[in-house]
Design a protein around this motif. Structure first.
Motif, mmCIF file in Angstrom:
data_model
loop_
_atom_site.group_PDB
_atom_site.id
_atom_site.type_symbol
_atom_site.label_atom_id
_atom_site.label_comp_id
_atom_site.label_asym_id
_atom_site.label_seq_id
_atom_site.Cartn_x
_atom_site.Cartn_y
_atom_site.Cartn_z
ATOM 1 N N GLY A 1 31.708 9.216 7.554
ATOM 2 C CA GLY A 1 31.568 9.822 8.307
ATOM 3 C C GLY A 1 32.956 10.785 8.415
ATOM 4 N N THR B 1 35.329 13.972 10.325
ATOM 5 C CA THR B 1 35.716 14.799 11.819
ATOM 6 C C THR B 1 36.371 15.730 11.119
ATOM 7 O OG1 THR B 1 37.517 14.223 12.533
ATOM 8 C CG2 THR B 1 35.752 13.003 13.299
ATOM 9 N N GLN C 1 33.795 9.140 16.700
ATOM 10 C CA GLN C 1 32.672 9.256 15.663
ATOM 11 C C GLN C 1 32.754 9.926 15.026
ATOM 12 O OE1 GLN C 1 34.229 14.043 17.303
ATOM 13 N NE2 GLN C 1 33.127 15.031 15.337
ATOM 14 N N ALA C 2 33.466 9.000 13.873
ATOM 15 C CA ALA C 2 32.897 9.518 12.204
ATOM 16 C C ALA C 2 32.561 8.172 11.996
ATOM 17 C CB ALA C 2 34.742 9.341 12.151
ATOM 18 N N ARG D 1 30.014 6.702 13.718
ATOM 19 C CA ARG D 1 29.082 7.034 14.248
ATOM 20 C C ARG D 1 28.292 7.720 13.418
ATOM 21 N NH1 ARG D 1 30.061 7.934 20.533
ATOM 22 N NH2 ARG D 1 29.413 5.470 21.060
ATOM 23 N N ALA D 2 29.152 8.426 12.050
ATOM 24 C CA ALA D 2 29.006 9.560 11.651
ATOM 25 C C ALA D 2 28.159 8.934 10.701
ATOM 26 C CB ALA D 2 29.483 10.613 10.768
ATOM 27 N N ALA D 3 29.786 7.465 9.908
ATOM 28 C CA ALA D 3 29.235 6.875 9.059
ATOM 29 C C ALA D 3 28.466 6.235 9.321
ATOM 30 C CB ALA D 3 30.369 6.221 8.474
ATOM 31 N N ALA E 1 25.560 6.992 10.931
ATOM 32 C CA ALA E 1 24.036 7.357 10.773
ATOM 33 C C ALA E 1 23.720 8.426 9.438
ATOM 34 C CB ALA E 1 24.678 8.526 11.869
ATOM 35 N N ASP E 2 24.518 8.336 8.196
ATOM 36 C CA ASP E 2 24.731 8.232 6.846
ATOM 37 C C ASP E 2 24.249 7.631 6.290
ATOM 38 O OD1 ASP E 2 25.383 10.077 4.812
ATOM 39 O OD2 ASP E 2 26.769 9.529 4.181
ATOM 40 N N TYR F 1 35.133 20.967 7.351
ATOM 41 C CA TYR F 1 36.069 19.930 7.950
ATOM 42 C C TYR F 1 37.653 20.128 8.303
ATOM 43 C CZ TYR F 1 31.402 18.040 8.188
ATOM 44 O OH TYR F 1 30.346 17.087 8.304
ATOM 45 N N HIS G 1 35.959 9.805 1.025
ATOM 46 C CA HIS G 1 34.944 10.486 1.115
ATOM 47 C C HIS G 1 34.727 11.583 0.659
ATOM 48 C CE1 HIS G 1 33.336 13.509 4.163
ATOM 49 N NE2 HIS G 1 32.574 12.677 4.968
ATOM 50 N N GLN H 1 30.727 12.465 -1.224
ATOM 51 C CA GLN H 1 30.026 13.572 -1.339
ATOM 52 C C GLN H 1 30.273 13.939 -2.691
ATOM 53 O OE1 GLN H 1 29.187 12.314 1.278
ATOM 54 N NE2 GLN H 1 29.502 13.405 2.733
#
Ligand SMILES: [Zn+2]
Lengths: 123, 382
Positions: free
Chosen positions: B12, B14, B29-30, B32-34, B36-37, B173, B342, B346
Motif C-alpha cells: 500500500g 499514499t 492510509q498506507a 489499510r491499503a496494504a 486491503a491489497d 502517486y 512497492h 507492482q
C-alpha cells in the motif's frame, strides 16, 4: 612534497592531525583513537601542501544559523578535499577562483580561525 | 537463505505530493491499503515494524488500526528506516515467530533543505559557521571526482533527471508530475557544481506499507504474491567517503552500497544480470549514475554508453527508478526505501500501469543509501 614531519609543539599554521602507529592511518582533526582499528593515535603535524582531490562551488548562501556570512556579504566560494602525503584528504575552503578549480592542482593548506583553508601553491 | 520463504502479499502507498495530512495519517492510509491489497484484516498481523525520521512513532498507529495486542517495534534508522523495518519483518517470518508481518515507513518534512547542526555530527562549530554543513556539497564533490575518473558528462546527469520526471508523469502517486527536458535541467541554476537545481530531490512526505507472509498463508490467499528473496542493511567500512567528513583516507573509497548489494545478491542466489527492473537511491542525478556501478549493474564509466541511449528508461535494457525515484517523488526519509520495494512489487505483478516494464519482468532489486554511510538492498522475484 614536504620534508620529514615535525612533532614540535609549535606548528604555526600547519594542520594538527593524528596518526595510528599500527595502521599508519592519518586523520584530521586529531583524534586520540584510530578510526580503523580503535588503537591509540599520536598527534602529528600534517604537510602544508597537497593536491586537489575533488571540489565544488557553494553557489547560494547556506542557512543561517549556523552559517555566518562575511562582513561583505555572501559570495559564492570554492571548497574541496586536499590530498596530503600522509594519506589523508582534508576538507577546506579554497581561496581559488571558481573558474580556476581543477582536480590535481597543487595547493597550500593552513589551519586558521575556522576550517582549513587552501590556496594555490607555488611549485 | 534459511528458514521460511518470505512473500509480499500486500502493498500500500499514499500519494507523495504535498498535502495537509500528517505523517501518521498517511501511515494509517498506507497500512489499510496494504491490508486491503492482501485481503487480510489487521487482526491477522502477528508482528509489526515501522518508523519515521521526523513524523512520530509507528507503534502509536495501533490507536487507529486497532488494539489487537500485536507486538509493534519502532524503527528509527535514518535513510535505512524502511529497510531496517523490512529486515525485521523478514526475520519474524523466517524464524517462524509470525506468519503475517507488517513493515511500514512514513514521513513528513518541512520544505527546504535538511538542517543539520555541527554538534549532532561531532564536528567543530566552525564547519557550520564557515558554510561547510551543506549536504548537497558532498553529493556534488563525490560525482565531480567520479566524472573526472570515469568520463561521465554533465548532460548524462541531466538525462537521469529527465527520465525521473518522465516516469513521474506516468506515476499517479508521484509528487513531481511535469516533464522537464535535459536542457531545462542543465539551465535550472547551479546549486553545487556540477549539480543543478532540478537534478536534486527535495524533502517531502508519504507513506508505504508492506504485508509479508509465509508460503502457506500466501497459498490460502491466492492473489499474486512476490518472493522477497533478500533484504539486507549494512553500515560503512573504513575508507568510505561520506557527508560531513572533515577528512577522508586516500585511495579508492569503499562503498557501503556495493557491500549491501553484494550481500543481497548472495542471500538471494541471484546476480545483477538476473535483474529486470531496479530502484536505486537517486538523492540527485549523480547518485543514480554511481549506484548503477556500485550495485554491480555496469562497469564504472559504462553509464556514459547506457544512459544517453535510453538503457535505464522503462523500455530499456535496465529500467532504473521506474516510478520516478526520489527526484520525482521527493524524499520522505522513513518512506523512501519501502516506496522502492512497492514499485518493484507492482512491476513484478504486472500492475504498474502506464509505467509497466514490458516482457513480464521476473526479478527486481532495490537500493537505499544514506548518511552516515548506511545502505539497504532487497532482491525480489515473481
Ligand atoms: Zn589503527
Amino acid at each position: 612534497m614536504e620534508g620529514p614531519l615535525s612533532t614540535a609543539p609549535q606548528t604555526g599554521s600547519r594542520l594538527r592531525g593524528s596518526r595510528c602507529a599500527d595502521c599508519a592511518v592519518a586523520v584530521y582533526p586529531a583524534d586520540p583513537a584510530c578510526p580503523r582499528c580503535g588503537g591509540p593515535a599520536e598527534p602529528v603535524v600534517l604537510s602544508a601542501t597537497g593536491t586537489l582531490w575533488t571540489w565544488t562551488v557553494q553557489r547560494y548562501a547556506p542557512k543561517s544559523p549556523p552559517y555566518v556570512p562575511p562582513a561583505s556579504g555572501f559570495a559564492p566560494f570554492t571548497l574541496g578535499y586536499v590530498e596530503l602525503p600522509e594519506g589523508v584528504r582534508v576538507l577546506a575552503v579554497l581561496d581559488v577562483r571558481t573558474e580556476d578549480a581543477e582536480i590535481g592542482m597543487p595547493l597550500a593548506i593552513t589551519a586558521g580561525d575556522g576550517v582549513p583553508r587552501a590556496t594555490g601553491a607555488v611549485v | 537463505m534459511s528458514g521460511e520463504d518470505v512473500l509480499v502479499c500486500g502493498a500500500g502507498i499514499t500519494s507523495f505530493a504535498r498535502t495537509e495530512a500528517s505523517g501518521r495519517q498517511l501511515a494509517v492510509q498506507a497500512v489499510r491499503a496494504a491490508l486491503a491489497d492482501a485481503a487480510l484484516p489487521w487482526s491477522r498481523v502477528r508482528a509489526a515494524y515501522g518508523g519515521s525520521d521526523a513524523a512520530g512513532n509507528a507503534d502509536t498507529l495501533v490507536a487507529e488500526l486497532g488494539l489487537t495486542g500485536v507486538p509493534f517495534t519502532n524503527v528509527r534508522n535514518g535513510c535505512a528506516t524502511g529497510g531496517s523495518a523490512l529486515v525485521s519483518a523478514v526475520g519474524a517470518i523466517r524464524s517462524g515467530a509470525a506468519d503475517v508481518a507488517l513493515a511500514v515507513g512514513f514521513d513528513k518534512h518541512p520544505r527546504g533543505a535538511f538542517d543539520p547542526r555541527p554538534a549532532d555530527w561531532g564536528l567543530d562549530e566552525a564547519y557550520g559557521r564557515d558554510g561547510l554543513m551543506v549536504t548537497t556539497q558532498f553529493f556534488a564533490m563525490k560525482i565531480q571526482r567520479y566524472m573526472h575518473d570515469h568520463g561521465i558528462s554533465p548532460r548524462t546527469l541531466a538525462q537521469v533527471a529527465e527520465k525521473a520526471y518522465a516516469n513521474g508523469v506516468l506515476n499517479p502517486y508521484a509528487w513531481r508530475r511535469k516533464p522537464l527536458d535535459a536542457d531545462e535541467i542543465l539551465a535550472s541554476g547551479m546549486v553545487n557544481d556540477p549539480l543543478t537545481r532540478y537534478m536534486f530531490c527535495s524533502p517531502g512526505q508519504g507513506a508505504v506499507a508492506l504485508i509479508l507472509c509465509t508460503k502457506a498463508v500466501a497459498r490460502e490467499l491466492g492473489g499474486t504474491p512476490v518472493g522477497l528473496r533478500a533484504a539486507v542493511v549494512r553500515t560503512r567500512r573504513f575508507g568510505s567517503f561520506e557527508v560531513f567528513s572533515p577528512w577522508a583516507p586516500t585511495g579508492t573509497p569503499t562503498s557501503v552500497s556495493a557491500d549491501a548489494a553484494q550481500h543481497a545478491f548472495e542471500e538471494a542466489g541471484l546476480g545483477p544480470r538476473d535483474i529486470d527492473v531496479c530502484q536505486l537511491q537517486d538523492t540527485e542525478s549523480g547518485a543514480e549514475v554511481m549506484h548503477m556501478a556500485e550495485c554491480g549493474f555496469c562497469e564504472h564509466g559504462e553509464q556514459e554508453s547506457l544512459i544517453p541511449f535510453g538503457a535505464t528508461g522503462i523500455g530499456g535494457s535496465l529500467p532504473v527508478n521506474t516510478d520516478g525515484g526520489c527526484i520525482a517523488n521527493g524524499e520522505p526519509i522513513g518512506a523512501s526505501g519501502l516506496r522502492q520495494v512497492h514499485e518493484v512489487v507492482q512491476q513484478l505483478r504486472g500492475r504498474a500501469g502506464e509505467r509497466q516494464v514490458p516482457d513480464d519482468p521476473s526479478a527486481g532489486f532495490t537500493h537505499v543509501y544514506g548518511a552516515p554511510g548506511v545502505s539497504a538492498c532487497t532482491v525480489m522475484t515473481r
